[in-house]
Design a protein around this motif. Sequence first.
Motif, PDB file in Angstrom:
ATOM      1  N   ARG A 177      43.167   3.438  11.280  1.00 53.89           N
ATOM      2  CA  ARG A 177      41.776   3.405  11.753  1.00 53.89           C
ATOM      3  C   ARG A 177      40.830   3.034  10.615  1.00 53.89           C
ATOM      4  O   ARG A 177      41.123   3.255   9.435  1.00 53.89           O
ATOM      5  CB  ARG A 177      41.386   4.763  12.327  1.00 53.89           C
ATOM      6  CG  ARG A 177      41.281   5.885  11.305  1.00 53.89           C
ATOM      7  CD  ARG A 177      40.679   7.140  11.940  1.00 53.89           C
ATOM      8  NE  ARG A 177      40.660   8.268  10.998  1.00 53.89           N
ATOM      9  CZ  ARG A 177      39.690   8.487  10.125  1.00 53.89           C
ATOM     10  NH1 ARG A 177      38.671   7.642  10.015  1.00 53.89           N
ATOM     11  NH2 ARG A 177      39.749   9.555   9.331  1.00 53.89           N
ATOM     12  N   ARG A 238      42.249   6.247  16.885  1.00 64.26           N
ATOM     13  CA  ARG A 238      41.575   7.531  17.080  1.00 64.26           C
ATOM     14  C   ARG A 238      42.235   8.677  16.320  1.00 64.26           C
ATOM     15  O   ARG A 238      42.022   9.846  16.640  1.00 64.26           O
ATOM     16  CB  ARG A 238      41.522   7.860  18.576  1.00 64.26           C
ATOM     17  CG  ARG A 238      40.653   6.909  19.372  1.00 64.26           C
ATOM     18  CD  ARG A 238      40.732   7.202  20.856  1.00 64.26           C
ATOM     19  NE  ARG A 238      39.831   6.362  21.612  1.00 64.26           N
ATOM     20  CZ  ARG A 238      38.578   6.674  21.926  1.00 64.26           C
ATOM     21  NH1 ARG A 238      38.080   7.833  21.517  1.00 64.26           N
ATOM     22  NH2 ARG A 238      37.823   5.867  22.633  1.00 64.26           N
ATOM     23  N   SER A 239      43.057   8.351  15.327  1.00 63.79           N
ATOM     24  CA  SER A 239      43.725   9.409  14.561  1.00 63.79           C
ATOM     25  C   SER A 239      43.979   8.896  13.152  1.00 63.79           C
ATOM     26  O   SER A 239      43.554   7.794  12.794  1.00 63.79           O
ATOM     27  CB  SER A 239      45.049   9.794  15.229  1.00 63.79           C
ATOM     28  OG  SER A 239      45.999   8.752  15.091  1.00 63.79           O
ATOM     29  N   PHE A 258      38.304  -1.546  15.583  1.00 59.78           N
ATOM     30  CA  PHE A 258      38.652  -0.137  15.383  1.00 59.78           C
ATOM     31  C   PHE A 258      39.744   0.098  14.336  1.00 59.78           C
ATOM     32  O   PHE A 258      39.910   1.238  13.891  1.00 59.78           O
ATOM     33  CB  PHE A 258      39.097   0.483  16.712  1.00 59.78           C
ATOM     34  CG  PHE A 258      38.030   0.461  17.768  1.00 59.78           C
ATOM     35  CD1 PHE A 258      36.942   1.313  17.680  1.00 59.78           C
ATOM     36  CD2 PHE A 258      38.102  -0.424  18.826  1.00 59.78           C
ATOM     37  CE1 PHE A 258      35.948   1.298  18.658  1.00 59.78           C
ATOM     38  CE2 PHE A 258      37.112  -0.450  19.797  1.00 59.78           C
ATOM     39  CZ  PHE A 258      36.029   0.410  19.719  1.00 59.78           C
TER      40      PHE A 258
END
Length: 305
Positions: A177, A238-239, A258
């Motif tokens: 990310r 997202r991690s 992202f």
Amino acid sequence: MVIAAMRLNQIRDLLAVVEAGSLRAAARRIGISQPAMSKSLAQLERELHAQLVLRTARGIVLTPAGRAFVARGRVVEAELRKARDDLSALRGSREGAVAFGVGPAVTVPLVPDAMARFRAKWPRAHVRIREGMRTALLPLVRDETLDFTISENVAPGGEAGLQFRPLIKPELVIVGRRGHPLAHAKTLQELAAADWLIFNPPGARGALERTFEASGLPPPKALVHCESYATALALIARSDLLGLVLRELTELSLADRFVQRWRLREKISPPTIGIFSRADTPLSPAAAAMIQSLGAAARALPKHI
């Protein structure tokens, strides 16, 4: 005597029940009544002198005899389909069918272009595509559920009963990310303690394990085993998981927003991606045409074998 008495529609009906999971759903799919479907299976079991299925509250379950027969039945049905397609092709028809598997690493660079090329010559053919990892797809090629699969070749000695045709050697990159705590790492050693997402089962010598091995490092700490690139990119974005993915995927607009790529000092060896098909069975005209289209799509890429 058993084979002489057996009818092809009985094999078709049994396979339909296995795929649908129930008599009612299978009968609806084929277009016959449920009593007719039950009668067909009962006749097949009498002729084989074996119980093939068990009817439970949750649907149909194969017996050991049923599993053995279905494995052979799939081959019979596939060969009959190929024979029909061969005869149709001799009449000039382009209405055959092809079913093939793809690993997640090859969908973006190959399949869309190959499909366009195939459709230009076979506009009415039925195409079925199944995504998965090589460990799940190769057995489906062996039992002729699939005509072929496009997967990574990780077995130096080859796969028993299958032939392999190399297509591409795609570039792999490490991604995580944006704003990842290890964003400034320059070596694989600095990323060794990170949490990783992998696409192959641990111990299967996937690309990530081979990359660490080539640098003299132990296998990474793999917290998540995922077999879908779409899901993998969402998890990575997202991690703090890291992943080794196809470079083309990081260049898609959504992914680029992202995730970020790591530019390390170590060189990551590209995997060999190609086509696995049965060595002892000729392809149907439609399947052969699809493989030709895939080859043309691979040759059109900037880097191909």
